[in-house]
Design a protein around this motif. Structure first.
Motif, PDB file in Angstrom:
ATOM      1  N   TYR A 142      11.734 -19.440 -65.243  1.00 43.92           N
ATOM      2  CA  TYR A 142      13.202 -19.228 -64.633  1.00 43.92           C
ATOM      3  C   TYR A 142      13.349 -17.918 -64.286  1.00 43.92           C
ATOM      4  O   TYR A 142      13.924 -17.856 -63.230  1.00 43.92           O
ATOM      5  N   ASP A 143      12.663 -17.120 -64.928  1.00 44.12           N
ATOM      6  CA  ASP A 143      12.942 -15.497 -64.569  1.00 44.12           C
ATOM      7  C   ASP A 143      12.159 -15.364 -63.163  1.00 44.12           C
ATOM      8  O   ASP A 143      12.675 -14.574 -62.228  1.00 44.12           O
ATOM      9  N   GLU A 144      10.868 -15.875 -63.296  1.00 45.36           N
ATOM     10  CA  GLU A 144      10.105 -15.797 -62.028  1.00 45.36           C
ATOM     11  C   GLU A 144      10.717 -16.417 -60.669  1.00 45.36           C
ATOM     12  O   GLU A 144      10.698 -15.827 -59.440  1.00 45.36           O
ATOM     13  N   ALA A 145      11.478 -17.435 -60.740  1.00 43.32           N
ATOM     14  CA  ALA A 145      12.177 -18.297 -59.903  1.00 43.32           C
ATOM     15  C   ALA A 145      13.552 -17.324 -59.244  1.00 43.32           C
ATOM     16  O   ALA A 145      14.047 -17.764 -58.403  1.00 43.32           O
ATOM     17  N   ASN A 146      13.828 -16.471 -60.014  1.00 42.59           N
ATOM     18  CA  ASN A 146      15.094 -15.634 -59.626  1.00 42.59           C
ATOM     19  C   ASN A 146      15.288 -15.508 -58.092  1.00 42.59           C
ATOM     20  O   ASN A 146      16.494 -15.897 -57.382  1.00 42.59           O
ATOM     21  N   LEU A 147      14.362 -14.838 -57.647  1.00 42.87           N
ATOM     22  CA  LEU A 147      14.485 -14.569 -55.858  1.00 42.87           C
ATOM     23  C   LEU A 147      14.643 -15.739 -55.062  1.00 42.87           C
ATOM     24  O   LEU A 147      15.395 -15.938 -54.056  1.00 42.87           O
ATOM     25  N   VAL A 148      13.738 -16.573 -55.431  1.00 49.63           N
ATOM     26  CA  VAL A 148      13.912 -17.914 -54.723  1.00 49.63           C
ATOM     27  C   VAL A 148      15.116 -18.817 -54.852  1.00 49.63           C
ATOM     28  O   VAL A 148      15.686 -19.380 -53.983  1.00 49.63           O
ATOM     29  N   ARG A 149      15.548 -18.821 -56.025  1.00 50.23           N
ATOM     30  CA  ARG A 149      16.828 -19.565 -56.553  1.00 50.23           C
ATOM     31  C   ARG A 149      18.002 -18.507 -55.637  1.00 50.23           C
ATOM     32  O   ARG A 149      18.933 -19.401 -55.261  1.00 50.23           O
ATOM     33  N   ASP A 150      18.169 -17.403 -55.563  1.00 48.37           N
ATOM     34  CA  ASP A 150      19.142 -16.656 -54.831  1.00 48.37           C
ATOM     35  C   ASP A 150      18.967 -16.935 -53.600  1.00 48.37           C
ATOM     36  O   ASP A 150      20.313 -16.908 -52.711  1.00 48.37           O
ATOM     37  N   TYR A 151      17.780 -17.076 -52.907  1.00 51.88           N
ATOM     38  CA  TYR A 151      17.672 -17.216 -51.413  1.00 51.88           C
ATOM     39  C   TYR A 151      18.093 -18.657 -50.960  1.00 51.88           C
ATOM     40  O   TYR A 151      18.807 -18.544 -50.298  1.00 51.88           O
ATOM     41  N   ASP A 165      14.103 -11.457 -42.498  1.00 55.18           N
ATOM     42  CA  ASP A 165      13.738 -10.083 -42.603  1.00 55.18           C
ATOM     43  C   ASP A 165      14.815  -9.148 -43.235  1.00 55.18           C
ATOM     44  O   ASP A 165      14.740  -8.401 -44.052  1.00 55.18           O
ATOM     45  N   GLU A 166      16.068  -9.378 -42.772  1.00 52.54           N
ATOM     46  CA  GLU A 166      17.468  -8.781 -43.108  1.00 52.54           C
ATOM     47  C   GLU A 166      17.584  -9.189 -44.636  1.00 52.54           C
ATOM     48  O   GLU A 166      17.994  -8.323 -45.386  1.00 52.54           O
ATOM     49  N   TYR A 167      17.323 -10.390 -45.154  1.00 55.59           N
ATOM     50  CA  TYR A 167      17.558 -10.690 -46.309  1.00 55.59           C
ATOM     51  C   TYR A 167      16.627 -10.222 -47.296  1.00 55.59           C
ATOM     52  O   TYR A 167      17.074  -9.743 -48.419  1.00 55.59           O
ATOM     53  N   CYS A 168      15.436  -9.976 -46.973  1.00 53.94           N
ATOM     54  CA  CYS A 168      14.385  -9.252 -47.697  1.00 53.94           C
ATOM     55  C   CYS A 168      14.907  -7.638 -47.877  1.00 53.94           C
ATOM     56  O   CYS A 168      14.684  -7.182 -49.076  1.00 53.94           O
ATOM     57  N   LYS A 169      15.147  -7.108 -47.041  1.00 56.77           N
ATOM     58  CA  LYS A 169      15.621  -5.712 -47.024  1.00 56.77           C
ATOM     59  C   LYS A 169      16.637  -5.697 -47.946  1.00 56.77           C
ATOM     60  O   LYS A 169      16.776  -4.490 -48.879  1.00 56.77           O
ATOM     61  N   TYR A 175       8.462  -9.775 -46.887  1.00 56.25           N
ATOM     62  CA  TYR A 175       8.170 -11.062 -46.595  1.00 56.25           C
ATOM     63  C   TYR A 175       6.914 -11.751 -47.451  1.00 56.25           C
ATOM     64  O   TYR A 175       6.735 -12.748 -47.799  1.00 56.25           O
ATOM     65  N   THR A 176       6.051 -10.861 -47.605  1.00 53.61           N
ATOM     66  CA  THR A 176       4.744 -11.235 -48.128  1.00 53.61           C
ATOM     67  C   THR A 176       4.928 -11.412 -49.664  1.00 53.61           C
ATOM     68  O   THR A 176       4.670 -12.582 -49.888  1.00 53.61           O
ATOM     69  N   SER A 177       5.794 -11.074 -50.320  1.00 50.91           N
ATOM     70  CA  SER A 177       6.017 -11.152 -51.631  1.00 50.91           C
ATOM     71  C   SER A 177       6.941 -12.802 -51.772  1.00 50.91           C
ATOM     72  O   SER A 177       6.629 -13.314 -52.560  1.00 50.91           O
ATOM     73  N   LEU A 178       7.929 -12.666 -51.045  1.00 48.98           N
ATOM     74  CA  LEU A 178       8.821 -13.823 -50.780  1.00 48.98           C
ATOM     75  C   LEU A 178       8.060 -15.055 -50.550  1.00 48.98           C
ATOM     76  O   LEU A 178       8.142 -16.020 -51.038  1.00 48.98           O
ATOM     77  N   ASN A 179       7.038 -15.002 -49.711  1.00 50.97           N
ATOM     78  CA  ASN A 179       6.257 -16.110 -49.325  1.00 50.97           C
ATOM     79  C   ASN A 179       5.354 -16.464 -50.580  1.00 50.97           C
ATOM     80  O   ASN A 179       5.087 -17.784 -50.679  1.00 50.97           O
ATOM     81  N   ARG A 180       4.840 -15.332 -51.021  1.00 54.89           N
ATOM     82  CA  ARG A 180       4.117 -15.769 -52.233  1.00 54.89           C
ATOM     83  C   ARG A 180       4.517 -16.636 -53.275  1.00 54.89           C
ATOM     84  O   ARG A 180       4.113 -17.604 -53.864  1.00 54.89           O
ATOM     85  N   ILE A 186       7.930 -23.554 -54.370  1.00 56.97           N
ATOM     86  CA  ILE A 186       8.594 -24.453 -53.475  1.00 56.97           C
ATOM     87  C   ILE A 186       7.374 -25.481 -52.559  1.00 56.97           C
ATOM     88  O   ILE A 186       7.535 -26.560 -52.662  1.00 56.97           O
ATOM     89  N   GLY A 187       6.081 -24.617 -52.303  1.00 56.07           N
ATOM     90  CA  GLY A 187       5.287 -25.258 -51.559  1.00 56.07           C
ATOM     91  C   GLY A 187       5.248 -25.070 -50.087  1.00 56.07           C
ATOM     92  O   GLY A 187       4.509 -25.289 -49.392  1.00 56.07           O
ATOM     93  N   LEU A 188       6.254 -24.343 -49.699  1.00 53.83           N
ATOM     94  CA  LEU A 188       6.521 -24.095 -48.391  1.00 53.83           C
ATOM     95  C   LEU A 188       6.782 -22.627 -47.937  1.00 53.83           C
ATOM     96  O   LEU A 188       7.300 -21.734 -48.981  1.00 53.83           O
ATOM     97  N   SER A 189       6.741 -22.016 -46.827  1.00 56.91           N
ATOM     98  CA  SER A 189       6.957 -20.804 -46.692  1.00 56.91           C
ATOM     99  C   SER A 189       8.428 -20.709 -46.569  1.00 56.91           C
ATOM    100  O   SER A 189       9.128 -21.559 -46.303  1.00 56.91           O
ATOM    101  N   PRO A 190       8.964 -19.398 -46.598  1.00 51.61           N
ATOM    102  CA  PRO A 190      10.624 -19.191 -46.622  1.00 51.61           C
ATOM    103  C   PRO A 190      11.071 -19.731 -45.145  1.00 51.61           C
ATOM    104  O   PRO A 190      12.179 -20.385 -45.192  1.00 51.61           O
ATOM    105  N   LYS A 191      10.293 -19.427 -44.080  1.00 49.87           N
ATOM    106  CA  LYS A 191      10.777 -19.906 -42.754  1.00 49.87           C
ATOM    107  C   LYS A 191      10.719 -21.283 -42.588  1.00 49.87           C
ATOM    108  O   LYS A 191      11.745 -21.925 -41.937  1.00 49.87           O
TER     109      LYS A 191
END
Length: 264
Positions: A142-151, A165-169, A175-180, A186-191
């Protein structure tokens, strides 16, 4: 066929809704559009259904989909389930997103269907879902998914779209960390995931509003109507206007509701 939705009393940031399908009248076929949701599906009283040609008779995990799915519900079948947000399953099971994408797989570890069949009411069955999920809850996931949940919540609800990119800032990441994280959960890239969210938003508006295609495109975050049409054809292989006509024709004949869409 009756599809009843129920409000969420527990884990509202992980579960979008609980539902019960009761197909009393006749065999029913549904075509469901691409979706960012994950479903937990529990057949009741030895019910079966067919998902893209495969017969299902045990609890299932139906993953995020980038393509339409064909589902057949036999007369007399009954099911109970939970529709989770795309990040929701990660808090209960260690399954990577790509393992269930465009698939319906047997629930593992297996759920004991008998406890649902023994319940005296649907309220008890719904509460049993919560009980089972509570036993499965994994705090570190649950804690690990926090950023994905917020996104997801941001891009799903906001009307003023900003770039990834603005969201990451704004969230002190890159983006690399978010994509990982997205690849794992999710199984998909953020984009690519953002494309799916925009499509679903446009699909809701296309079905439920009287807005013009131009306004729907703008409200959904597309650059222009041409961009909207290209993306819509990517996901459904139809133009928005052609799909809108299909829905209207199906609604006159069947008035079938599939979770939140009237579909053929």
């Amino acid at each position: 066929m009756e599809i009843t939705s129920y409000p969420v009393n527990h884990y509202p940031d992980l579960i979008e809704r609980l539902w019960i399908i009761d197909n009393k009248a006749e065999d029913t076929d549904l075509i469901t559009p691409p979706s960012q949701y994950v479903n937990i599906i529990i057949p009741l009283n030895q019910s079966t259904y067919t998902y893209n040609g495969e017969i299902k008779n045990s609890p299932q995990i139906e993953g995020l989909s980038l393509q339409s799915s064909c589902i057949h519900y036999p007369k007399g079948s009954r099911f109970i389930g939970a529709r989770l947000y795309p990040h929701g399953l990660h808090s209960f099971l260690d399954i990577r997103g790509e393992e269930i994408m465009n698939k319906s797989i047997d629930f593992y570890p297996p759920l004991d269907v008998s406890i649902f069949n023994k319940s005296n009411s649907d309220v008890e069955r719904l509460n049993t879902i919560y009980d089972q999920l509570k036993k499965m809850f994994i705090q570190k996931n649950y804690d690990e998914a926090n950023l994905v949940r917020d996104y997801y919540q941001y891009f799903r609800k906001t009307e003023s779209m900003i770039s990834i990119d603005e969201y990451c800032k704004e969230h002190n990441t890159n983006y690399t960390s978010l994509n990982r994280l997205f690849s794992k959960i999710i199984g998909l890239s953020p984009k690519r995931f953002e494309r799916l969210i925009k499509f679903r938003r446009s699909l809701c508006d296309l079905i439920d509003s009287e807005e013009s295609l131009t306004n729907i495109a703008t409200d959904s975050g597309y650059f222009d109507q041409a961009h909207f049409i290209r993306e819509f054809k990517y996901f459904l292989n139809r133009t928005p206007s052609a799909y809108q006509n299909l829905i209207k024709a199906a609604d006159k004949e069947t008035n079938i509701i599939n979770y939140n869409f009237r579909l053929l």
